[in-house]
Design a protein around this motif. Structure first.
Motif, mmCIF file in Angstrom:
data_model
loop_
_atom_site.group_PDB
_atom_site.id
_atom_site.type_symbol
_atom_site.label_atom_id
_atom_site.label_comp_id
_atom_site.label_asym_id
_atom_site.label_seq_id
_atom_site.Cartn_x
_atom_site.Cartn_y
_atom_site.Cartn_z
ATOM 1 N N SER A 58 0.861 -1.173 0.000
ATOM 2 C CA SER A 58 0.000 0.000 0.000
ATOM 3 C C SER A 58 0.903 1.229 0.000
ATOM 4 C CB SER A 58 -0.877 -0.001 1.260
ATOM 5 O OG SER A 58 -1.483 1.255 1.454
ATOM 6 N N SER A 59 0.545 2.246 -0.784
ATOM 7 C CA SER A 59 1.387 3.444 -0.862
ATOM 8 C C SER A 59 1.396 4.236 0.442
ATOM 9 C CB SER A 59 0.945 4.329 -2.037
ATOM 10 O OG SER A 59 -0.363 4.815 -1.842
ATOM 11 N N ARG A 60 0.538 3.912 1.378
ATOM 12 C CA ARG A 60 0.569 4.623 2.655
ATOM 13 C C ARG A 60 1.246 3.822 3.767
ATOM 14 N NH1 ARG A 60 -5.500 5.371 5.211
ATOM 15 N NH2 ARG A 60 -5.973 3.184 5.563
ATOM 16 N N ARG A 61 1.896 2.716 3.423
ATOM 17 C CA ARG A 61 2.620 1.895 4.402
ATOM 18 C C ARG A 61 4.112 1.903 4.078
ATOM 19 N NH1 ARG A 61 -0.735 2.187 8.340
ATOM 20 N NH2 ARG A 61 -2.776 1.299 7.885
ATOM 21 N N VAL A 89 -11.651 6.805 4.818
ATOM 22 C CA VAL A 89 -11.772 6.491 3.391
ATOM 23 C C VAL A 89 -13.077 7.059 2.846
ATOM 24 C CG1 VAL A 89 -11.909 4.638 1.684
ATOM 25 C CG2 VAL A 89 -10.370 4.408 3.648
ATOM 26 N N ALA A 90 -12.952 7.854 1.774
ATOM 27 C CA ALA A 90 -14.124 8.458 1.134
ATOM 28 C C ALA A 90 -14.721 7.545 0.068
ATOM 29 C CB ALA A 90 -13.745 9.800 0.517
ATOM 30 N N GLU A 121 -8.754 8.835 0.327
ATOM 31 C CA GLU A 121 -8.962 9.201 1.729
ATOM 32 C C GLU A 121 -9.886 10.414 1.814
ATOM 33 O OE1 GLU A 121 -4.879 9.726 2.922
ATOM 34 O OE2 GLU A 121 -4.786 7.669 3.699
ATOM 35 N N THR A 122 -10.455 10.644 2.987
ATOM 36 C CA THR A 122 -11.422 11.738 3.150
ATOM 37 C C THR A 122 -10.825 13.107 2.849
ATOM 38 O OG1 THR A 122 -10.946 11.707 5.516
ATOM 39 C CG2 THR A 122 -12.912 10.540 4.790
ATOM 40 N N GLY A 140 -8.640 13.618 0.457
ATOM 41 C CA GLY A 140 -8.327 13.703 -0.962
ATOM 42 C C GLY A 140 -7.159 12.886 -1.476
ATOM 43 N N ARG A 141 -6.300 12.374 -0.600
ATOM 44 C CA ARG A 141 -5.146 11.606 -1.081
ATOM 45 C C ARG A 141 -5.613 10.268 -1.656
ATOM 46 N NH1 ARG A 141 -0.171 9.048 2.442
ATOM 47 N NH2 ARG A 141 -1.938 8.118 3.522
ATOM 48 N N ILE A 142 -5.045 9.889 -2.804
ATOM 49 C CA ILE A 142 -5.333 8.591 -3.415
ATOM 50 C C ILE A 142 -4.232 7.622 -3.005
ATOM 51 C CG2 ILE A 142 -5.565 7.319 -5.584
ATOM 52 C CD1 ILE A 142 -6.725 9.904 -6.790
ATOM 53 N N VAL A 143 -4.646 6.489 -2.444
ATOM 54 C CA VAL A 143 -3.723 5.452 -1.982
ATOM 55 C C VAL A 143 -3.823 4.275 -2.944
ATOM 56 C CG1 VAL A 143 -3.151 3.870 -0.098
ATOM 57 C CG2 VAL A 143 -3.994 6.179 0.410
ATOM 58 N N THR A 144 -2.693 3.848 -3.498
ATOM 59 C CA THR A 144 -2.680 2.704 -4.407
ATOM 60 C C THR A 144 -2.310 1.442 -3.634
ATOM 61 O OG1 THR A 144 -0.375 3.092 -4.991
ATOM 62 C CG2 THR A 144 -2.043 4.129 -6.390
#
Length: 187
Positions: A58-61, A148-149, A172-173, A175-179
């Motif tokens: 995950s791009s946020r890990r 998460v939006a 995400e709520t 606006g960031r897009i996580v791949t």
């Protein structure tokens, strides 16, 4: 005999003569067996049966984590069952377990995927028939994550009989897009 007794007696005789039962036993009960739906054609999914080791990123890990997926055929033949274990990592405090069941709804012409997790999570997703080696699942309903939006569809690719991948993303709520990318190999 009182007049109302004669009236009801005559009415009962009239109804019996015309074939109407005075003492109905209730609604008619059908004696034919309930039809059993045909079992779905699982031929496009049979290659999944067995144990898969997956690397998820995950791009946020800070890095990948490992998931074990064990696929089996349900004894009824109507479902393929996947039992997942997400293994502990520096940001994952313990192993997490979930079960996913797959079937094909011939009347609706779509694949159905139902997932439940050991922390109360749930999700239902659907997919049309695969296009080549690609199958795309779109969420119908799922557990609401606080940050998460929205979720993008999950795109699964059969790379070979022993390798498969999945890519997706979520927003995400703020606006960031996580791949997210998953690569699995079969043992």
């Amino acid at each position: 005999m009182k007049p109302f007794h004669r009236f009801f007696g005559a009415l009962a005789l009239l109804l019996m003569a015309t074939g109407v039962s005075v003492f109905a036993a209730g609604p008619k009960v059908e004696g034919t067996p309930v039809p059993t739906p045909r079992k779905p054609d699982m031929s496009t999914m049979k290659y999944l049966i067995g144990t898969w080791t997956c690397s998820d990123l995950s791009s946020r890990r800070p890095g990948p984590f490992t998931t074990t997926q064990v696929f089996s055929m349900d004894p009824t033949g109507y479902w393929i069952v996947r039992n997942d274990t997400i293994h502990k990592a520096s940001w994952i405090p313990r192993d997490f377990h979930s079960q996913t069941k797959f079937t094909y709804d011939a009347a609706a012409k779509r694949w159905i995927r139902i997932t439940t997790g050991d922390t109360g999570g749930y999700a239902i997703a659907t997919a049309p028939m695969p296009v080549g080696s690609k199958k795309t699942y779109t969420y119908v309903i799922q557990t609401k994550a606080l940050d998460v939006a929205s979720y993008a569809p999950e795109v699964y690719m059969k790379e070979s009989a022993k390798k498969k991948t999945m890519t997706t993303s979520f927003t995400e709520t703020h606006g960031r897009i996580v791949t997210v990318k998953e690569t699995c190999t079969k043992s």
